[in-house]
Design a protein around this motif. Structure first.
Motif, PDB file in Angstrom:
ATOM      1  N   VAL A 119       0.517  -0.719   0.042  1.00  0.00           N
ATOM      2  CA  VAL A 119      -0.155  -0.099   0.116  1.00  0.00           C
ATOM      3  C   VAL A 119       1.014   1.384   0.168  1.00  0.00           C
ATOM      4  O   VAL A 119       1.090   2.123  -0.216  1.00  0.00           O
ATOM      5  CB  VAL A 119      -1.303  -0.527   1.538  1.00  0.00           C
ATOM      6  N   LEU A 120       1.452   1.153   0.973  1.00  0.00           N
ATOM      7  CA  LEU A 120       2.490   2.412   1.245  1.00  0.00           C
ATOM      8  C   LEU A 120       3.951   2.662  -0.516  1.00  0.00           C
ATOM      9  O   LEU A 120       3.296   3.498  -0.404  1.00  0.00           O
ATOM     10  CB  LEU A 120       3.156   2.267   2.301  1.00  0.00           C
ATOM     11  N   ALA A 121       3.908   1.206  -1.392  1.00  0.00           N
ATOM     12  CA  ALA A 121       5.273   1.634  -2.759  1.00  0.00           C
ATOM     13  C   ALA A 121       3.766   1.613  -3.490  1.00  0.00           C
ATOM     14  O   ALA A 121       4.456   2.966  -3.971  1.00  0.00           O
ATOM     15  CB  ALA A 121       5.264   0.364  -2.614  1.00  0.00           C
ATOM     16  N   GLY A 122       2.932   1.417  -3.009  1.00  0.00           N
ATOM     17  CA  GLY A 122       1.255   1.828  -4.666  1.00  0.00           C
ATOM     18  C   GLY A 122       1.114   4.025  -4.089  1.00  0.00           C
ATOM     19  O   GLY A 122       0.810   3.893  -5.397  1.00  0.00           O
ATOM     20  N   LEU A 123       1.696   4.111  -2.847  1.00  0.00           N
ATOM     21  CA  LEU A 123       1.386   5.030  -2.844  1.00  0.00           C
ATOM     22  C   LEU A 123       1.778   6.030  -3.288  1.00  0.00           C
ATOM     23  O   LEU A 123       2.239   7.375  -3.374  1.00  0.00           O
ATOM     24  CB  LEU A 123       0.266   5.788  -0.705  1.00  0.00           C
ATOM     25  N   GLY A 124       3.059   5.077  -3.342  1.00  0.00           N
ATOM     26  CA  GLY A 124       4.336   6.813  -3.842  1.00  0.00           C
ATOM     27  C   GLY A 124       5.170   6.645  -2.672  1.00  0.00           C
ATOM     28  O   GLY A 124       6.051   8.111  -3.044  1.00  0.00           O
ATOM     29  N   LEU A 125       4.861   6.145  -1.634  1.00  0.00           N
ATOM     30  CA  LEU A 125       5.420   6.700  -0.727  1.00  0.00           C
ATOM     31  C   LEU A 125       6.792   6.661   0.354  1.00  0.00           C
ATOM     32  O   LEU A 125       6.807   5.356   0.553  1.00  0.00           O
ATOM     33  CB  LEU A 125       4.568   7.131   1.038  1.00  0.00           C
ATOM     34  N   GLU A 126       7.441   7.069  -0.093  1.00  0.00           N
ATOM     35  CA  GLU A 126       9.243   6.596   0.519  1.00  0.00           C
ATOM     36  C   GLU A 126       9.666   6.606   1.822  1.00  0.00           C
ATOM     37  O   GLU A 126       9.906   6.292   2.382  1.00  0.00           O
ATOM     38  CB  GLU A 126       9.842   7.929  -0.617  1.00  0.00           C
ATOM     39  N   ARG A 127       8.416   8.073   2.350  1.00  0.00           N
ATOM     40  CA  ARG A 127       8.503   7.826   3.900  1.00  0.00           C
ATOM     41  C   ARG A 127       7.400   8.660   5.150  1.00  0.00           C
ATOM     42  O   ARG A 127       6.586   8.843   4.151  1.00  0.00           O
ATOM     43  CB  ARG A 127       9.606   8.855   4.250  1.00  0.00           C
ATOM     44  N   ALA A 128       6.594   7.634   6.184  1.00  0.00           N
ATOM     45  CA  ALA A 128       5.649   7.994   6.124  1.00  0.00           C
ATOM     46  C   ALA A 128       5.413   7.956   8.036  1.00  0.00           C
ATOM     47  O   ALA A 128       6.166   6.944   8.209  1.00  0.00           O
ATOM     48  CB  ALA A 128       4.519   7.078   5.659  1.00  0.00           C
ATOM     49  N   HIS A 129       4.593   8.428   8.127  1.00  0.00           N
ATOM     50  CA  HIS A 129       4.777   8.340   9.578  1.00  0.00           C
ATOM     51  C   HIS A 129       3.308   6.992   9.865  1.00  0.00           C
ATOM     52  O   HIS A 129       2.016   8.187   9.429  1.00  0.00           O
ATOM     53  CB  HIS A 129       3.912   9.599  10.810  1.00  0.00           C
ATOM     54  N   LEU A 130       3.307   6.231  10.768  1.00  0.00           N
ATOM     55  CA  LEU A 130       2.274   5.240  10.652  1.00  0.00           C
ATOM     56  C   LEU A 130       1.900   5.657  12.392  1.00  0.00           C
ATOM     57  O   LEU A 130       2.586   5.322  13.187  1.00  0.00           O
ATOM     58  CB  LEU A 130       2.673   4.133  10.969  1.00  0.00           C
ATOM     59  N   VAL A 131       0.212   5.921  12.263  1.00  0.00           N
ATOM     60  CA  VAL A 131      -0.679   5.735  13.708  1.00  0.00           C
ATOM     61  C   VAL A 131      -1.298   4.831  13.374  1.00  0.00           C
ATOM     62  O   VAL A 131      -2.720   4.654  12.719  1.00  0.00           O
ATOM     63  CB  VAL A 131      -1.114   7.518  13.687  1.00  0.00           C
ATOM     64  N   GLY A 132      -1.865   4.204  14.383  1.00  0.00           N
ATOM     65  CA  GLY A 132      -3.012   3.205  14.597  1.00  0.00           C
ATOM     66  C   GLY A 132      -3.612   2.880  15.922  1.00  0.00           C
ATOM     67  O   GLY A 132      -2.768   3.474  16.692  1.00  0.00           O
TER      68      GLY A 132
END
Length: 322
Positions: free
Chosen positions: A136-149
């Protein structure tokens, strides 16, 4: 599980699932068309509280198509929100404005849960969940992201930070059941009793007591409760139960981490969970919120989380090679 090349030349994992065979029974499904209509109707009603403008996109993965709700923000590192079990991305509506001032906000509708994502292959293990989220992260084109769960989403976020850390800028988990401490026996028994009772009033009372007073707008809180209760009644989830993370896995969470726990939470012992997080996660901040239940206290998260994300961004900038 086999490897195949996608059209961009990347290698992705695919899971073979014969819809006519045993794998089909391991895929989440609505109890029927009437249940589907009720659940998605409640989902849409709860999503009406999401701030406008709201975008959405579907991301193809080896486990099925994943719906992602988006809110454009500044140029900061995006934040990816992971909802609780039998919940929906609508639970993040009270937090989008606070998080989205200086960064994009993306709320993921997990495959295998009641919503607009469509599961096509079994997710049997925590490793499968990490594979799915990485795609999902790759498909969104996100090289870096803050994950909040939140809740089960917190387990997913911590699991990803331990096993697929390359894209994780930070990880925040509110009340991740079992990841840090065992479930309370009373929590399991009460949940089972509510589900099996068939009583709408009993289920509603159990759910609202579990969540507690979050400070959310009453109409919004009720819409979220109804969406979750319809999901519990009418959707068959076939995802792994919340799992205990090992000491080694928690030590592997090297990204900045924020662990928030409800002081009156019914799922697990907040003190025990906080102590284990502080002992094992290298760069962690823990906070037990007095009087809070399993639901996210709106004002606390809206005050605490943006500050933590900025702090994690500063740490990354200071640690980057000049």
């Amino acid at each position: 599980m086999a490897d195949t090349a996608d059209t961009a030349g990347k290698t992705v994992k695919t899971v073979k699932a014969d819809k006519a065979g045993p794998a089909a029974a391991q895929i989440g499904s609505f109890a029927g068309e009437a249940a589907r209509a009720r659940i998605l109707g409640a989902y849409d009603k709860a999503m009406a509280f999401w701030p406008e403008p709201r975008g959405q996109q579907d991301v193809a993965t080896s486990f099925g198509t994943t719906r992602v709700h988006t809110c454009e923000g500044g140029a900061g590192t995006p934040v990816v929100l992971l909802h609780g079990r039998s919940a929906t991305p609508a639970e993040w509506a009270p937090h989008v404005a606070a998080l989205g001032g200086d960064r994009p906000v993306l709320a993921v509708d997990r495959v295998g849960e009641p919503g607009y994502s469509a599961q096509t292959a079994p997710i049997r293990t925590a490793d499968h969940i990490a594979d799915w989220l990485e795609e999902v992260l790759a498909g969104l084109g996100l090289e870096r992201a803050h994950l909040v769960g939140h809740s089960y989403g917190g387990c997913v976020a911590l699991n990803h930070a331990a096993h697929r850390p390359a894209r994780v800028a930070s990880v925040t988990a509110y009340e991740p059941p079992r990841a840090l401490a065992p479930l309370k026996p009373g929590f399991v028994l009460n949940a089972a009793a509510a589900v099996l009772s068939g009583s709408g009033k009993f289920q509603h009372r159990w759910f609202t007591r579990l969540i507690g007073d979050t400070g959310a707008d009453p109409a919004q809180a009720e819409a979220l409760a109804q969406a979750s209760l319809e999901a519990i009644r009418g959707f068959r989830i076939r995802l792994p139960q919340p799992w205990r993370m090992t000491d080694e896995e928690l030590r592997a969470v090297t990204a900045p981490a924020l662990i928030l726990l409800g002081g009156a939470g019914k799922a697990m012992d907040a003190r025990r969970a906080g102590e284990r997080a502080r002992r094992l996660i290298p760069d962690v901040r823990t906070e037990i919120v007095p009087g809070a239940g399993h639901g996210i206290p709106v004002q606390l998260l809206n005050d605490r989380l943006p500050a933590f994300l900025r702090e994690a961004d500063r740490e990354a900038d200071e640690g980057a090679p000049s």
